[in-house]
Design an enzyme around this catalytic site. Sequence first.
Site, short mmCIF file in Angstrom:
data_model
loop_
_atom_site.label_atom_id
_atom_site.label_comp_id
_atom_site.label_asym_id
_atom_site.label_seq_id
_atom_site.Cartn_x
_atom_site.Cartn_y
_atom_site.Cartn_z
N ASP A 10 -10.51 -36.09 17.73
CA ASP A 10 -10.23 -35.55 16.40
C ASP A 10 -10.75 -36.50 15.31
OD1 ASP A 10 -8.74 -33.85 14.49
OD2 ASP A 10 -7.51 -35.65 14.24
N GLU A 57 -15.07 -34.07 16.95
CA GLU A 57 -15.12 -33.30 15.72
C GLU A 57 -15.62 -34.21 14.61
OE1 GLU A 57 -11.58 -31.37 13.21
OE2 GLU A 57 -12.36 -33.36 12.78
#
Length: 485
Positions: A235, A265
């Site tokens: 993340d 991400e």
Amino acid sequence: MEKNETLIQYFEWYLPNDGQHWNRLAGDAPHLAELGITQVWVPPAFKATNSNDVGYGIYDLFDLGEFDQKGTVRTKYGTKDEYVQAIRILKDHGIATIADVVLNHKAAADGLESFEVVEVDPEDRTKELTDPFRIKGWTHFYFPGRQGRYNDFQWHWYHFTGTDFDAKRNQNGIYQIVGDNKGWSDDSLVDNENGNYDYLMYADLDFKHPEVVQNLYDWANWFIPTTGISGFHLDAIKHIDSFFMKNFIRDIKANFSEDFYVFGEFWNPDEETNTNYLEDTDHRFDLVDVRLHYNFHEAGEKGADFDLTTIFDGSLVKNHPDSAVTFVENHDTQKGQALESVVADWFKPLAYGMILLRKNGKPCVFYGDYYGVQGYHAQASFQEDLDKLLLLRKYLAYGEEKDYFANANTIGWTRIPDELDRSPLAVVISNKDDSAISMYVGTQWQGHVFADQLEHHPDTVTVQEDGWATFPVLGRSISAWTLQQ
Ligand code: CA
């Protein structure tokens, strides 16, 4: 025989807080396997700010829904045992589980500490607004509900680069922590939006601190064997020191398996920035194709005014096909979320066709698109189309790909399998009127009848003597033509 890989993001933002998600996932394993899903990306399993937290307000990496902390034993999704069991059941069905890993920050500390900071400009975090002064910040984590089980590390202010709340003055702001070897990550190692985008939220981990690095290695060495997880989704990596990440992933693969699958991400649609990040991290992990998502979003909004021949322009799947995880929607882009950029309903089946039926990229189906989203931010389910597209991907989307990007409003491509007896696939997409494209599928199919397996177009098509056929499509639609069954 070659087997296509397909990922599903098995969560959306507004799932019910019923602690049943790991059980639902376990029960869904046979169905997912049947659809050709090979990897499941699951939401963060760690104890977060409270039981309703989606998982990104991370509190304790060593509590997977096992200890009474933050007012709950289970997380939003269930308990540790249920998590581990779901991973095992998926594995029994040939599906690998990818954990969502939140390393950028920690939230909901157990205690306040007093330390020196400077307040910085939120628009330019390299600009100091004040001289150093003392605040009281939530930076002491000692996990009283876990009592040192698995790991007895305690976090203090000096393990973080910054925080966003001064309890002494009851003031919010971005407070950069001051001290020996403190400061944001080097500008070259994080995204440059807002001057230096190291700080995102909560207490921001200082990856320059050797104790922080050691604790994350200790955590990975506990978490991976404990859960049987097969990979990581990283993340918020544009806010994390890329030098740490590169080495962390290198060492995890060396310790566990080169097949340990990692993707990140990196939320930035800029081509060059993505290329630089892949180079900085030695291509050790894949990235989600943010630019392609925004192209889909724009195409859905503009309708016939969007030039479909440019749909892959600037995308990761075009520039770095071996490093791209392609997707249409995710938990951040859905309605009401931080990066809301929903792809229009009419365009979703077309967009899914463009990730599921093409050769390049690893496609990721969004749970909210498959099962729909309930409640105030409701979104439609595309299960009917997705079931057909997924089975086409599983069985027929193989072999050479040839593009027939006919004009701004009609594009198509073929997939010609190596095996002579396997049906070719001819895909046609229109964002305007009813249309058609003539495509070559092979002389061995002359006289054979093709049908649209998506059942959008009612006609059939007979292949000519020369192996060509004219494949039609309705306006604002997608058709996928294969040998009629
Ligand atoms: Ca950070």
